[in-house]
Each structure stands twice: as structure tokens, then as C-alpha cells.
Scaffold this active site. Structure first.
Site, PDB file in Angstrom:
ATOM      1  N   ASP A 191       0.871  -1.185   0.000  1.00  0.00           N
ATOM      2  CA  ASP A 191       0.000   0.000   0.000  1.00  0.00           C
ATOM      3  C   ASP A 191       0.897   1.221   0.000  1.00  0.00           C
ATOM      4  O   ASP A 191       1.257   1.744   1.044  1.00  0.00           O
ATOM      5  CB  ASP A 191      -0.913  -0.043   1.232  1.00  0.00           C
ATOM      6  CG  ASP A 191      -1.785   1.196   1.353  1.00  0.00           C
ATOM      7  OD1 ASP A 191      -1.879   1.955   0.362  1.00  0.00           O
ATOM      8  OD2 ASP A 191      -2.368   1.402   2.434  1.00  0.00           O
ATOM      9  N   ASP A 212      -7.553  -0.554  -5.042  1.00  0.00           N
ATOM     10  CA  ASP A 212      -7.179   0.848  -5.231  1.00  0.00           C
ATOM     11  C   ASP A 212      -6.967   1.080  -6.721  1.00  0.00           C
ATOM     12  O   ASP A 212      -6.419   0.214  -7.411  1.00  0.00           O
ATOM     13  CB  ASP A 212      -5.889   1.152  -4.444  1.00  0.00           C
ATOM     14  CG  ASP A 212      -5.663   2.641  -4.227  1.00  0.00           C
ATOM     15  OD1 ASP A 212      -6.435   3.444  -4.783  1.00  0.00           O
ATOM     16  OD2 ASP A 212      -4.724   2.989  -3.489  1.00  0.00           O
ATOM     17  N   ASP A 215      -2.507   3.871  -6.581  1.00  0.00           N
ATOM     18  CA  ASP A 215      -1.794   3.592  -5.332  1.00  0.00           C
ATOM     19  C   ASP A 215      -0.669   4.609  -5.078  1.00  0.00           C
ATOM     20  O   ASP A 215       0.195   4.391  -4.244  1.00  0.00           O
ATOM     21  CB  ASP A 215      -1.248   2.157  -5.353  1.00  0.00           C
ATOM     22  CG  ASP A 215      -0.991   1.635  -3.936  1.00  0.00           C
ATOM     23  OD1 ASP A 215      -1.487   2.260  -2.972  1.00  0.00           O
ATOM     24  OD2 ASP A 215      -0.278   0.622  -3.783  1.00  0.00           O
ATOM     25  N   VAL A 220      -7.341   9.003  -3.533  1.00  0.00           N
ATOM     26  CA  VAL A 220      -8.068   8.167  -4.495  1.00  0.00           C
ATOM     27  C   VAL A 220      -8.209   6.766  -3.915  1.00  0.00           C
ATOM     28  O   VAL A 220      -7.209   6.093  -3.653  1.00  0.00           O
ATOM     29  CB  VAL A 220      -7.312   8.103  -5.845  1.00  0.00           C
ATOM     30  CG1 VAL A 220      -7.969   7.101  -6.781  1.00  0.00           C
ATOM     31  CG2 VAL A 220      -7.244   9.476  -6.483  1.00  0.00           C
ATOM     32  N   ASN A 236     -12.904   7.531  -6.959  1.00  0.00           N
ATOM     33  CA  ASN A 236     -13.464   6.557  -6.011  1.00  0.00           C
ATOM     34  C   ASN A 236     -13.407   5.124  -6.534  1.00  0.00           C
ATOM     35  O   ASN A 236     -14.018   4.225  -5.964  1.00  0.00           O
ATOM     36  CB  ASN A 236     -14.887   6.945  -5.619  1.00  0.00           C
ATOM     37  CG  ASN A 236     -15.769   7.141  -6.838  1.00  0.00           C
ATOM     38  OD1 ASN A 236     -15.336   6.851  -7.960  1.00  0.00           O
ATOM     39  ND2 ASN A 236     -16.975   7.614  -6.633  1.00  0.00           N
ATOM     40  N   ASN A 238     -14.741   3.449  -8.755  1.00  0.00           N
ATOM     41  CA  ASN A 238     -15.914   2.688  -9.197  1.00  0.00           C
ATOM     42  C   ASN A 238     -15.969   2.587 -10.718  1.00  0.00           C
ATOM     43  O   ASN A 238     -16.932   2.067 -11.280  1.00  0.00           O
ATOM     44  CB  ASN A 238     -17.208   3.285  -8.634  1.00  0.00           C
ATOM     45  CG  ASN A 238     -17.489   4.683  -9.160  1.00  0.00           C
ATOM     46  OD1 ASN A 238     -16.703   5.223  -9.942  1.00  0.00           O
ATOM     47  ND2 ASN A 238     -18.593   5.257  -8.735  1.00  0.00           N
ATOM     48  N   ILE A 240     -16.299   4.901 -12.871  1.00  0.00           N
ATOM     49  CA  ILE A 240     -17.128   5.911 -13.531  1.00  0.00           C
ATOM     50  C   ILE A 240     -16.423   7.265 -13.453  1.00  0.00           C
ATOM     51  O   ILE A 240     -16.119   7.746 -12.358  1.00  0.00           O
ATOM     52  CB  ILE A 240     -18.510   5.996 -12.842  1.00  0.00           C
ATOM     53  CG1 ILE A 240     -19.197   4.622 -12.865  1.00  0.00           C
ATOM     54  CG2 ILE A 240     -19.375   7.061 -13.509  1.00  0.00           C
ATOM     55  CD1 ILE A 240     -20.409   4.536 -11.955  1.00  0.00           C
ATOM     56  N   GLU A 252     -20.507  10.894 -13.289  1.00  0.00           N
ATOM     57  CA  GLU A 252     -20.769  10.656 -11.857  1.00  0.00           C
ATOM     58  C   GLU A 252     -21.999  11.451 -11.409  1.00  0.00           C
ATOM     59  O   GLU A 252     -22.837  10.954 -10.676  1.00  0.00           O
ATOM     60  CB  GLU A 252     -19.557  11.053 -10.995  1.00  0.00           C
ATOM     61  CG  GLU A 252     -18.491   9.973 -10.837  1.00  0.00           C
ATOM     62  CD  GLU A 252     -18.769   8.984  -9.699  1.00  0.00           C
ATOM     63  OE1 GLU A 252     -19.831   9.077  -9.044  1.00  0.00           O
ATOM     64  OE2 GLU A 252     -17.913   8.091  -9.481  1.00  0.00           O
ATOM     65  N   SER A 270     -13.539 -15.666  11.807  1.00  0.00           N
ATOM     66  CA  SER A 270     -13.011 -16.517  10.736  1.00  0.00           C
ATOM     67  C   SER A 270     -14.098 -16.951   9.765  1.00  0.00           C
ATOM     68  O   SER A 270     -13.821 -17.224   8.603  1.00  0.00           O
ATOM     69  CB  SER A 270     -12.322 -17.731  11.325  1.00  0.00           C
ATOM     70  OG  SER A 270     -13.187 -18.383  12.230  1.00  0.00           O
TER      71      SER A 270
HETATM   72 CA   LIG Z   1     -15.749   7.435 -10.008  1.00  0.00          CA
HETATM   73 CA   LIG Z   2      -5.004   5.329  -3.451  1.00  0.00          CA
END
Ligand SMILES: [Ca+2]
Ligand SMILES: [Ca+2]
Length: 620
Positions: A191, A212, A215, A220, A236, A238, A240, A252, A270
Site C-alpha cells: 500500500d 485501489d 496507489d 483516491v 473513487n 468505481n 465511472i 458521476e 473466521s
Molecule cells: Ca468514479
Molecule cells: Ca489510493
């Protein structure tokens, strides 16, 4: 990266294969020049080492039997099944230690006898000898004495340090630290921008949280409200973004504004992480190269399969059954929700630790490698019972939700058994009390209230009634017992109880009174949750309760022509199976749809248009 990947694979090798080695080597403890560290290896670790040893020796024995081969050939066969990167190492082990294992097995010593004689299974003072298989005709202790005599006369093995040496590589040490970090903090290993979302699947990466899409930018990530309607890029994740050339309106804004977008977060144990050990790994009649192909991935996901799970699953199941999940349904309902998922679950699994800590016995036998063992000894919280209400307080800190920038979330709080499940001999005394439960859950809810965006929802799931497990499994054969019809779940449960490593000694027991008492406590704790949902109010979310839908799941499965035992994980005889998870989704969904539709949000009328325009952006 290539180098570190190779190291990683070596590490798995260390986790999975040392038992082959240990099972084959006479214990050098007696001649050890180095101080051992009994405190590190007492209790639980000892139990897991024993389970691991019995498991691996059983597999080798059964492979030899099924293919009518020598033990040496069986070991080589096992090495052939294992992913290529690990093979050279495996062959080396088979070559070095195979003959010694063979010596015992060829004299018809069963796995219990082999592991006891190698001191990998130890008898506690005043406690019985733990065994998985029916004892040999001469009696278990006589057989063990005989085996120990054979071991003494057997040619002394040099040392196992060539093997352990891998652990001493500085790079591996660092990696070990990182894996420990991942396991402890439930945060992704890869990350780069530190926003808790990853472009890497395992090590708490996108199998656990939406992938992500940048990265290198911590603003974002999945779940946020779009930045300036994502005119220039997808903030985001998604899929779009951009502006409709026909009217100049950002997509969006056009498709997702006022669409009730929301994410799903699981705070689970678990079962929620979807723990699963492929039965093909220990069923010799089904063993193949293909069966082991998923081994590196499974280990880097801590033997969990969140990508197929009931709440956050999103990939087609490769472990039987099918995938259905709350996330997939929310995404279908509103395509703007794409990738907005987080699975924050803690493994209860003694089973995982069996595999994860099996290298400890190597270090036990050669105190020299203690630095490695110290850096890799599980965090004390790992030895507690996984995702229980108390552990959730720690777990919850890895939640990623910005109260100001992000969409609301549906948080499913599901500790379905760990508050009553432990492996202690006096299991009842170690269960969460209703009073503790109230305090733990209220603390968690207060935390959520200070972190969730306004308009979120929390669903509290009741505890399961685990009597289902014994009732449906106790006289069936475990995967290890299918070849020779000699290991039932009842035997497995006793073995684990004897070693004090049972995932739930209150339910996985022949003691009916104890099973009933455990269910009684589970019901009391569920009632605490129910009462909280009824009486407590929070400013940033509303709160609901639902019973764990086991009875309905079983009824639906029967109607589909299934058997109840298929709802339970075959290897551990404890967790819900893939089928149970997928069926559970539908029951939760129907309940929400009819009783609390506000939780699910509106159906997005633009779903088809979004799919048509952004179909290439829909990947997970
Ligand atoms: Ca978006
Ligand atoms: Ca990010």
C-alpha cells in the site's frame, strides 16, 4: 519484486513442509548445545505442532498406500504436486529425511505413534496420550516405546540447520516482520500511498478491500464521494468518470448523484473471513498438481477466502459452491457502489496457526534459530479466540472510512461464535459473559459512531447455535479418514480437545450437557445484541439485529436437495462452507429488503447505461 516473491514462497515452504522434515528426524533435543525456550513453545504451539505432524505423516502414509508405493516414492509424489517454485526444496527434504520417516511407517506405525515417538506430540503430566486414530492393538504407549527404540538405533541425522538457514536470511527476516504486521494490523502489505487500499490481491490486499485504482494518491480510493464529479479521473475507483460529450454533464453527477451510494464493511471472525482449507490438500485420492496450485495464494490470504465470502465476496468461487454476497447485490442494485467493500475479519483458526507455527518446532529443536522464531511468534492476540467481541475493539481500528469525504456504509458486525468458542479445558469459564458482551459491543459502536459518515447502518448478527456441528458431523468420516474409514469427526474433535487446540471445545464435544450450555450462553449473548439494537441510538447510523440464519439456510439447502453436513467446512468440521455462505446472503438480503429497506438504498435506474458505457471499467 521477483526476489521477494521467491522468498515468500520459501517462507510458505517453511510453514508447510518442515513437518516432513521433523517427522523424519530424530529429535536432536537431547544433544542440543543451545538453550531451548520452553515458554515459547508450550501449550498451544505444542498442540499445533502435534496436529501438523499427524496431518503430514497421515498424508504421506496414505499416499504410499493408495499408490502402492514406498514411503520415499510417496514423499516424491507429494513434492511433485506442490507448486514448482517449492519443488527443489521439497525434493531435498524428501531425499534427506524420507528414509527415516519410511523406517517408522514401514513398520506400520500410525501417524499418532510416529509423532509421539518424535516428541512432536507430547503428553502433559496427568493427561492422556492424545491420538487421532484408533490405538494400535498392542496399545498406544507400547507402540510409542517400540518406535522410540527404533529411532534410537536409527542412524543419527546431522542437523536440520541447512533447512532452517532459510529463515536466517536478512531479507526473509524483514518479510517475516511484514507478514506479522499484516496479520496483526489487518492492513494491506502493498500500500504505497497508505490509504489502506491495495492493488495487490493477497496480504490483506484487494481480496479484502476494494482494489485501489491509484496507489500513488491517498485521496483516491474506493468508497469516497467523487472529487469534482470525477470529471478528469476516477477518484473513487468505481470505474465511472469523465463527461458525457452529448450534454457536458459529468457521468458521476448524471448517474450517481443522489443514488444512495454506500459501501459494505464486515467486522467479522473466521467465518466472515471465510476460512477454508482445501480438502484436496489432504485427500490422497484427489491430490494433484492442480489441487495445490492455490497454495501460495491461500497462505498469503491466511487461509481465508474473503473474495468468495458471504458479505464481501466478488469473484466466482473456485472452492466449490458459488459466490453470492451482500456486496455483489448492493453493486447490482446500484452500479455506483462498485468496489466499495472492506472485510475486516480475524481468523480464529487454530488450524491456521497449526500451519503458520509449524516451523516453531524446528527452532525448538535447534535453539540457535531463536531470532527467527522470536520475530515470527504470533502476537499474543493471535492466540486468543480470533474475532470475538473483545478482539473486535482492536480489529476495528483498521477500518477505513472518512466521515467527511466518504459515502455511508453498511457495517455488518458478526462475531458468530468466538465469544463462546475456545480450546480451554474449562471452556465455560473462558466464555464472554453477557456483561462483557454489552461493554465490548457498546465500545465498538461508539468507535463506529465517531468514524462512520452520517446515514450509515449497522447490522448486528446473533451467534450461531453450534450444536448443528456435532449433530450433523460426529459419525461422518473426516477427509483424513475416508481412505481407511478410520477417522470420524468425533475422533478429530476429541484429538483437538485433548491437545487443547479445539476451535470450540464447547460445541465440538461428545458431552451433550456442555454443548447445551454453550448454546445457552450463545443465546444470552445474542440477546444482548438484540437488546442493544432495540434500545440504543447513535447519531451517525441506525442499528438492526438479525439471528444468524442457520436454520433457514439448512431448510433452503434441504429444499434444493442438499444434506446439512455440506454446509460445514470438511477439513475443520467447524466453519460454514461456501454453500452455507452463499445461501446465507440471500436470507440476509430478503430480510433487509422486507424489514429494513432503507439499509439497502434505492435501485439505480441508470445501471444499464453505466454498464454500457463503463463495461471495461467494471473489473474488480
Ligand atoms: Ca468514479
Ligand atoms: Ca489510493
Amino acid at each position: 519484486m521477483r526476489g521477494s516473491r521467491q522468498m515468500l514462497l520459501n517462507l510458505f515452504c517453511i510453514l508447510w513442509l518442515p513437518l516432513l522434515l521433523m517427522a523424519a528426524s530424530p529429535s536432536p533435543l537431547a544433544s542440543g548445545n543451545y538453550p531451548s525456550a520452553p515458554s515459547l513453545f508450550s501449550g498451544m504451539y505444542k498442540g499445533h505442532t502435534c496436529v501438523g505432524c499427524v496431518l503430514v505423516v497421515s498424508v504421506v502414509e496414505q499416499l504410499a498406500q493408495w499408490h502402492n508405493s514406498t514411503v520415499k516414492a510417496a514423499l516424491e509424489r507429494l513434492c511433485n504436486y506442490i507448486p514448482e517454485d517449492l519443488q527443489g526444496f521439497c525434493y531435498l527434504l524428501a531425499e534427506l529425511y524420507g528414509p527415516h520417516l519410511a523406517e517408522l511407517i514401514d513398520r506400520e506405525m500410525n501417524a499418532d505413534v510416529v509423532c509421539h515417538s518424535l516428541k512432536l506430540c507430547k503428553q502433559d503430566t496427568g493427561q492422556p496420550l492424545c491420538h487421532l486414530y484408533p490405538p494400535p492393538k498392542v496399545g498406544l504407549s507400547t507402540a510409542i516405546r517400540k518406535a522410540k527404540r527404533i529411532m534410537k538405533t536409527s542412524k543419527d541425522l546431522k542437523s536440520i540447520m541447512g533447512f532452517s538457514n532459510l529463515c536466517a536470511f536478512p531479507l526473509l527476516d524483514k518479510l517475516c516482520e511484514k507478514i506479522k504486521y499484516v496479520i496483526r494490523n489487518k492492513l494491506p502489505f502493498e500500500d504505497f500511498d497508505g490509504d489502506k487500499f491495495s492493488t495487490f490481491p493477497t496480504l490483506r490486499g484487494y481480496h479484502w478491500r476494494g482494489r485501489d485504482c491509484n496507489d500513488k494518491n491517498s485521496t483516491v480510493y474506493p468508497g469516497r464521494r467523487p472529487d469534482n464529479w470525477d470529471v478528469k479521473s476516477d477518484s473513487n475507483c468505481n470505474g465511472i468518470w469523465g463527461v458525457d460529450p452529448k450534454d457536458g454533464i459529468p457521468y458521476e453527477e448524471k448517474f450517481c448523484k443522489g443514488a444512495d451510494s454506500r459501501g459494505v464493511v464486515l467486522l467479522g471472525d473466521s467465518a466472515g473471513a471465510h476460512f477454508h482449507i482445501p480438502p484436496e490438500w489432504m485427500t490422497v485420492t484427489q491430490m494433484s498438481v492442480k489441487a495445490f496450485a492455490n497454495l501460495p495464494m491461500a497462505f498469503t490470504d491466511e487461509l481465508d477466502w474473503p473474495q468468495f465470502s458471504e458479505i464481501t465476496g466478488f469473484l466466482n468461487s473456485t472452492i466449490g459452491g458459488w459466490t453470492d454476497s451482500l456486496y455483489l447485490r448492493l453493486r447490482r442494485r446500484n452500479r455506483c457502489n462498485h468496489r466499495d467493500l472492506q472485510n475486516i475479519s480475524q481468523n480464529a483458526g487454530g488450524w491456521l496457526r497449526t500451519l503458520r507455527t509449524s516451523h516453531l518446532a524446528v527452532t525448538e529443536d535447534s535453539g540457535r534459530w531463536l531470532p527467527w522464531s522470536q520475530s515470527c511468534v504470533p502476537h499474543p492476540s493471535d492466540t486468543l479466540s480470533g474475532g470475538s467481541s473483545a478482539n473486535f475493539l482492536d480489529l476495528i481500528k483498521s477500518l477505513s472510512r472518512n466521515q467527511l469525504l466518504d459515502n455511508p456504509a453498511i457495517v455488518v458486525y458478526a462475531t458468530i461464535g468466538n465469544d463462546v468458542c475456545n480450546g480451554e479445558r474449562d471452556t465455560l469459564a473462558h466464555m464472554t459473559t453477557p456483561k462483557q458482551m454489552l461493554s465490548n459491543v457498546m465500545q465498538a459502536l461508539q468507535f463506529l459512531n465517531s468514524h462512520l459518515p452520517k446515514g450509515s447502518h449497522v447490522i448486528l448478527t446473533g451467534l450461531v447455535d453450534g450444536r448443528f456441528l456435532w449433530d450433523n458431523l460426529h459419525d461422518r468420516y473426516h477427509p483424513l479418514g475416508q481412505l481407511n474409514k478410520d477417522v470420524t469427526y468425533s475422533q478429530l474433535y476429541s484429538f483437538l480437545n485433548c491437545l487443547q487446540v479445539s476451535p470450540c471445545s464447547g460445541w465440538l464435544t461428545s458431552n451433550e450437557t456442555l454443548r447445551n450450555l454453550t448454546s445457552e450462553r450463545a443465546l444470552q449473548l445474542s440477546n444482548v445484541l438484540k437488546e442493544i439494537a432495540r434500545s440504543e441510538k447513535f447519531s451517525n447510523f441506525d442499528i438492526f439485529y438479525m439471528d444468524f440464519p442457520l436454520r433457514q439456510t439448512a431448510a433452503e439447502w434441504r429444499q434444493m436437495g442438499g444434506e446439512p453436513w455440506q454446509l460445514i467446512e470438511p477439513v475443520d468440521g467447524f466453519h460454514p462452507s461456501q454453500i452455507a455462505a452463499a445461501l446465507g446472503t440471500n436470507i440476509t438480503w430478503q430480510k433487509a429488503l422486507h424489514e429494513w429497506p432503507q439499509v439497502l438504498g434505492k435501485e439505480n435506474p441508470f445501471n444499464n447505461q453505466i454498464e454500457a458505457i463503463f463495461k471495461d471499467q467494471g473489473g474488480h
